[in-house]
Scaffold this active site. Structure first.
Site, PDB file in Angstrom:
ATOM      1  CB  SER A  42      -9.097  -2.726   7.522  1.00 46.25           C
ATOM      2  OG  SER A  42      -9.489  -1.771   8.291  1.00 46.25           O
ATOM      3  CG  HIS A  43      -4.782  -0.490  11.225  1.00 42.56           C
ATOM      4  ND1 HIS A  43      -4.768  -0.024   9.844  1.00 42.56           N
ATOM      5  CD2 HIS A  43      -3.641  -0.622  11.814  1.00 42.56           C
ATOM      6  CE1 HIS A  43      -3.528   0.443   9.720  1.00 42.56           C
ATOM      7  NE2 HIS A  43      -2.904  -0.004  10.884  1.00 42.56           N
ATOM      8  CB  SER A  44     -11.075  -2.041  12.298  1.00 43.01           C
ATOM      9  OG  SER A  44     -12.352  -2.921  12.612  1.00 43.01           O
TER      10      SER A  44
END
Length: 131
Positions: A8-10
């Site tokens: 995930s980007h986060s």
């Protein structure tokens, strides 16, 4: 046991999905997160993904689930860097539903192909009645 990597980007998103999946697959410890950048900002990093894949690998293969397009691109790069040393595939599945189903399947000892197939089947889940 089949391992799972959440891309995930986060970091917060990946950790939240991991927590939810582990709630459904109690006792399973094969999920790793490869999320965000080293400095804590939003993004993906192929080296971090590669390391997570290596860490999740117990010899039975690793299923990768990614949130957005560049997460898939970074995951492809990570897989290329492994040069075939790990049996790994990116599941074409929604990350939340796919992670939960993959974790449950892996926790009951399903093989790599079954974990991939069941994760990818979540693309067909309907959350509301279709008219």
């Amino acid at each position: 046991m089949v391992g799972i990597v959440l891309v995930s980007h986060s970091w917060k998103i990946a950790e939240g999905i991991k927590d939810l999946a582990l709630e459904m697959a109690r006792g399973y410890e094969g999920i790793r997160c490869a999320a965000g950048l080293e400095d804590g900002t939003i993004g993906t990093d192929a080296v971090r993904i590669m390391e997570a894949i290596q860490d999740a690998d117990s010899g039975d293969g690793v299923v990768v689930l990614a949130d957005l397009g560049s997460g898939v691109i970074s995951s492809d790069m990570a897989i290329d860097m492994l040069e075939g040393s790990v049996k790994v595939k990116i599941a074409d599945a929604p990350i939340v539903e796919g992670a939960i189903v993959a974790a449950v399947e892996a926790s009951i000892g399903s093989d790599f192909d079954k974990v991939i197939a069941e994760a990818e089947a979540t693309r067909e889940f309907h959350k509301v009645e279709q008219s």
